[in-house]
Design a protein around this motif. Sequence first.
Motif, mmCIF file in Angstrom:
data_model
loop_
_atom_site.group_PDB
_atom_site.id
_atom_site.type_symbol
_atom_site.label_atom_id
_atom_site.label_comp_id
_atom_site.label_asym_id
_atom_site.label_seq_id
_atom_site.Cartn_x
_atom_site.Cartn_y
_atom_site.Cartn_z
ATOM 1 N N MET A 195 10.781 3.744 30.157
ATOM 2 C CA MET A 195 9.568 3.166 29.573
ATOM 3 C C MET A 195 9.945 2.097 28.556
ATOM 4 S SD MET A 195 6.631 4.996 27.207
ATOM 5 C CE MET A 195 6.060 6.110 28.478
ATOM 6 N N LYS A 196 9.315 0.935 28.644
ATOM 7 C CA LYS A 196 9.559 -0.106 27.666
ATOM 8 C C LYS A 196 9.022 0.316 26.305
ATOM 9 C CE LYS A 196 9.614 -3.972 30.911
ATOM 10 N NZ LYS A 196 9.063 -5.299 31.231
ATOM 11 N N PHE A 197 9.638 -0.256 25.258
ATOM 12 C CA PHE A 197 9.277 0.191 23.924
ATOM 13 C C PHE A 197 7.814 -0.106 23.604
ATOM 14 C CE2 PHE A 197 8.722 -0.638 19.383
ATOM 15 C CZ PHE A 197 9.013 0.629 18.900
ATOM 16 N N ALA A 198 7.296 -1.246 24.080
ATOM 17 C CA ALA A 198 5.900 -1.579 23.804
ATOM 18 C C ALA A 198 4.965 -0.492 24.333
ATOM 19 C CB ALA A 198 5.547 -2.928 24.420
ATOM 20 N N GLU A 199 5.264 0.029 25.536
ATOM 21 C CA GLU A 199 4.452 1.098 26.105
ATOM 22 C C GLU A 199 4.659 2.393 25.328
ATOM 23 O OE1 GLU A 199 5.664 1.278 30.131
ATOM 24 O OE2 GLU A 199 4.897 -0.701 30.660
ATOM 25 N N HIS A 200 5.905 2.646 24.932
ATOM 26 C CA HIS A 200 6.209 3.849 24.159
ATOM 27 C C HIS A 200 5.464 3.831 22.832
ATOM 28 C CE1 HIS A 200 8.683 7.197 22.668
ATOM 29 N NE2 HIS A 200 8.756 6.515 21.530
ATOM 30 N N LEU A 201 5.474 2.689 22.160
ATOM 31 C CA LEU A 201 4.788 2.559 20.879
ATOM 32 C C LEU A 201 3.289 2.766 21.049
ATOM 33 C CD1 LEU A 201 4.841 1.789 17.853
ATOM 34 C CD2 LEU A 201 4.627 -0.600 18.557
ATOM 35 N N SER A 202 2.719 2.141 22.068
ATOM 36 C CA SER A 202 1.283 2.264 22.300
ATOM 37 C C SER A 202 0.884 3.700 22.606
ATOM 38 C CB SER A 202 0.872 1.343 23.456
ATOM 39 O OG SER A 202 -0.491 1.496 23.763
ATOM 40 N N ARG A 249 -3.382 2.621 13.685
ATOM 41 C CA ARG A 249 -2.855 1.641 14.637
ATOM 42 C C ARG A 249 -2.612 0.274 14.000
ATOM 43 N NH1 ARG A 249 -8.036 2.352 16.755
ATOM 44 N NH2 ARG A 249 -7.198 3.569 18.477
ATOM 45 N N LYS A 250 -3.435 -0.102 13.017
ATOM 46 C CA LYS A 250 -3.264 -1.408 12.385
ATOM 47 C C LYS A 250 -2.087 -1.435 11.414
ATOM 48 C CE LYS A 250 -8.200 -2.508 12.589
ATOM 49 N NZ LYS A 250 -9.417 -2.807 11.799
ATOM 50 N N GLN A 251 -1.570 -0.252 11.076
ATOM 51 C CA GLN A 251 -0.498 -0.182 10.085
ATOM 52 C C GLN A 251 0.896 -0.129 10.723
ATOM 53 O OE1 GLN A 251 -1.475 -0.665 7.115
ATOM 54 N NE2 GLN A 251 -3.663 -0.387 7.565
ATOM 55 N N TYR A 252 0.963 -0.123 12.038
ATOM 56 C CA TYR A 252 2.262 -0.150 12.713
ATOM 57 C C TYR A 252 2.740 -1.591 12.870
ATOM 58 C CZ TYR A 252 1.821 4.782 14.019
ATOM 59 O OH TYR A 252 1.716 6.138 13.989
ATOM 60 N N ILE A 253 4.013 -1.744 13.168
ATOM 61 C CA ILE A 253 4.551 -3.067 13.455
ATOM 62 C C ILE A 253 3.837 -3.652 14.670
ATOM 63 C CG2 ILE A 253 6.428 -2.034 14.805
ATOM 64 C CD1 ILE A 253 8.159 -4.432 14.047
ATOM 65 N N GLN A 254 3.447 -4.898 14.575
ATOM 66 C CA GLN A 254 2.730 -5.554 15.676
ATOM 67 C C GLN A 254 3.749 -6.074 16.691
ATOM 68 O OE1 GLN A 254 -0.746 -5.422 15.722
ATOM 69 N NE2 GLN A 254 -0.242 -4.052 14.016
ATOM 70 N N TYR A 255 4.347 -5.139 17.389
ATOM 71 C CA TYR A 255 5.472 -5.445 18.264
ATOM 72 C C TYR A 255 5.060 -6.390 19.397
ATOM 73 C CZ TYR A 255 9.409 -4.722 21.420
ATOM 74 O OH TYR A 255 10.482 -4.917 22.252
ATOM 75 N N ASP A 256 3.957 -6.093 20.054
ATOM 76 C CA ASP A 256 3.514 -6.924 21.180
ATOM 77 C C ASP A 256 3.260 -8.363 20.749
ATOM 78 O OD1 ASP A 256 3.685 -5.263 23.349
ATOM 79 O OD2 ASP A 256 1.705 -4.377 23.046
ATOM 80 N N ILE A 303 6.795 -13.580 9.322
ATOM 81 C CA ILE A 303 5.973 -12.526 9.910
ATOM 82 C C ILE A 303 6.649 -11.165 9.742
ATOM 83 C CG2 ILE A 303 4.997 -11.649 12.066
ATOM 84 C CD1 ILE A 303 4.680 -14.546 12.977
ATOM 85 N N CYS A 304 7.958 -11.118 9.975
ATOM 86 C CA CYS A 304 8.700 -9.860 9.795
ATOM 87 C C CYS A 304 8.568 -9.351 8.366
ATOM 88 C CB CYS A 304 10.173 -10.063 10.142
ATOM 89 S SG CYS A 304 10.503 -10.261 11.904
ATOM 90 N N TYR A 325 5.804 7.962 12.218
ATOM 91 C CA TYR A 325 5.507 6.605 11.753
ATOM 92 C C TYR A 325 6.787 5.906 11.296
ATOM 93 C CZ TYR A 325 3.347 2.921 8.915
ATOM 94 O OH TYR A 325 2.978 1.710 8.370
ATOM 95 N N GLN A 326 7.623 6.621 10.568
ATOM 96 C CA GLN A 326 8.897 6.051 10.129
ATOM 97 C C GLN A 326 9.761 5.657 11.330
ATOM 98 O OE1 GLN A 326 9.764 9.586 7.481
ATOM 99 N NE2 GLN A 326 10.608 7.981 6.175
ATOM 100 N N THR A 327 9.886 6.574 12.271
ATOM 101 C CA THR A 327 10.770 6.358 13.411
ATOM 102 C C THR A 327 10.307 5.190 14.283
ATOM 103 O OG1 THR A 327 11.242 8.718 13.453
ATOM 104 C CG2 THR A 327 11.815 7.461 15.420
ATOM 105 N N LEU A 328 9.029 5.171 14.614
ATOM 106 C CA LEU A 328 8.513 4.128 15.499
ATOM 107 C C LEU A 328 8.648 2.738 14.878
ATOM 108 C CD1 LEU A 328 5.301 5.819 16.967
ATOM 109 C CD2 LEU A 328 7.422 5.312 18.169
ATOM 110 N N ASN A 329 8.359 2.611 13.595
ATOM 111 C CA ASN A 329 8.433 1.299 12.959
ATOM 112 C C ASN A 329 9.877 0.814 12.821
ATOM 113 O OD1 ASN A 329 5.678 0.327 12.196
ATOM 114 N ND2 ASN A 329 5.584 2.353 11.258
ATOM 115 N N PHE A 330 10.798 1.737 12.492
ATOM 116 C CA PHE A 330 12.204 1.326 12.407
ATOM 117 C C PHE A 330 12.700 0.876 13.778
ATOM 118 C CE2 PHE A 330 16.714 2.338 12.914
ATOM 119 C CZ PHE A 330 17.248 1.510 11.943
#
Length: 681
Positions: A1-8, A16-23, A61-62, A152-157
């Motif tokens: 699974m790609k990370f974008a799908e995993h994150l979603s 949801r608005k507080q996560y990294i806007q990876y896409d 942006i980062c 939340y920590q893990t996904l954003n890192f």
Amino acid sequence: MKFAEHLSAHITPEWRKQYIQYDAMKDRLYESQEAAPSPEDVDQGTIDRYYAQIEEEFFRICDLELKKINTFFSEKLAEASRKYASLKTELDAPKHIESRSITKQNAFKRRGSLRLRRDKDEKIMMSHTRKMHDLKLAFSEFYLSLVLLQNYQTLNFTGFRKILKKHDKMFETDKGGKWKCTYVDVAPFYTSKQVEQLIQDTENSFTSELEGGDRQKAMKRLRVPPLGYKQNAWTTYRVGLFSGMNLVLITIAILAALFTDHDDQWKPALRMYRGTFLLILCLFLLAINTYGWRSSGVNHVLIFELDPRDNLSHQQLLEVAGFFSVIWTLSLLGFLLSSQLGIPPFTCPLALVSFMIIFLLNPLPVLHHSARRWLLRVLWRILTAPFHYVGFADFWLADQLNSLTTVLVDFQYLVCFYAVQYDWIGNVHSKDDVCTSTIYGIRPIIACLPAWFRFAQCLRRYRDTRLIYPHIVNAGKYSTTFLVVLFSSLNKWHKDVHGDEVVQNNAFFVLWIICAIFSTCYTLTWDIKMDWGLLEMNVENRFLREEIVYGYKIYYYFAMIEDFILRLAWTIVVSVGEGGFLHNEILITVLASLEVFRRFVWNFFRLENEHLNNCGQFRAVRDISVSPLDENDQELLEAMMDEEDGVTHRRNTDKYLSKKRKHGKEQASQKLWAEEEDEDI
């Protein structure tokens, strides 16, 4: 699974608005690369300036994303610390009361008032019994919120690591890796160990204070409810089997109804089969509700205070609904073909109802015994309202009963039919209106019972909270049902006495219409504004609310329109039923089925609102959501929670930290950066 799908798939919906806007960041990189000037058209200096500008914008942006994540994490961490301190204070309160009780008992011994004081202390300690139950639930919810914060920590890192590595590969540079080491690796959201410490403290407090030192029992209570339900092959097989049988049996029943004569029996049969049909329909729709909640991350297991390891999944509910629908159809076939089978026709609906009651009351530990016990306990608390504390499951099931009023009235008819009207040989007495008459007041009282249950629960909630709003106001909503039933019954009585020609020319009819209009406006407003929390102004989701769980806004707009239309369905009774254009029993059947469907839609958004906002104040904390987990994630999470030391941070399972422990943070970070394969390319 790609990370974008995993994150979603694994974000907490409210955050949801507080996560990294990876896409968005990934799309920007691709757009920048595609828009880069060609070396054939411009000189190298222009190309270098273009990429320098792109990198400056990207890292800006980062930096904004990192600040957002750090700020949100700090707020949630501070909130968690305050909640833990509050829970500890509540946990220690009964100890102080018990200690004070012993001290005062010794003081009262000399005054001859020991018995009076002991009675008072016993009442105080009994009042804390429910509080201890609430504390267990509150600790379980709080523990889950800590697990979400870890996630939340893990996904954003991981998101920063992925997007920066993608940047370096696409633009053939190492600036992303350096930026990560300089800013991300030292960011508070990543380096903080306070969440792990809070988890350990929560486990220790819960184990020692609430479970008597039994760590295995404590961890079973604290574990995240298994929303990633693992399907059972045999259950799937039985669902398919019952579905196929139903298709065949329904086809045969339709043909049997067309070619058999039951002109003098169809009305009582319809009343007796209608109630059980509505119950089966409600059960089938509840299975869809459960699937929708689970797949959307609405934690119904925790909201209903169900056992995380022993509750019915949507598949099991479908199985039970399918089984009862087969039994229902067989009973209907027995009634339709009674002359050919040589059996009294009205023994079939009686056998069906008897079987369903025996199934529910069966004391043997088979056939979903724990679920049946849970249902009976909740029903008992509803029937004896307002003498019990009202939980979410109590009021929710009572609301379901308000949509199943026809079932209760039909059950009253069934009892009356076999006690008064049926001669037990197969014939029906000529007085067909004995059990449907309102002259004795039994049917109106039965019709008012569901509203009375909720009315009494609202009064109990007011007694417990002393809040006039919303509890007394909500009780007023259910009291309007009493007026509607009263004037509807009086209108029917007036019609029976004076005839059809004056049915719309009497005061009872006018009062019935006025009360029905008022009740409809009251309940419709409460549904949308209070139960669903919609129609908020100045929010991003127009006419909805700030946070929504379900994927498409059209669901919410459809639900509001559907609720408005079906709340006005009673007008069909006035226009069609009173006019004699359609038989009243057929009309009641259609409208009762539509009401069950309306409640099915209501369930989705009522649970979502409770999940997001704790709008009924049934829980001690509100961050209880958990995103749907796939099989591997669920097994990993359960394995982590079964460890002796409880939950550990998910990133401790990563190769990155295993190398970090051996070689040091900087060396491991650079090595992982060089060796990791990018799954998105």
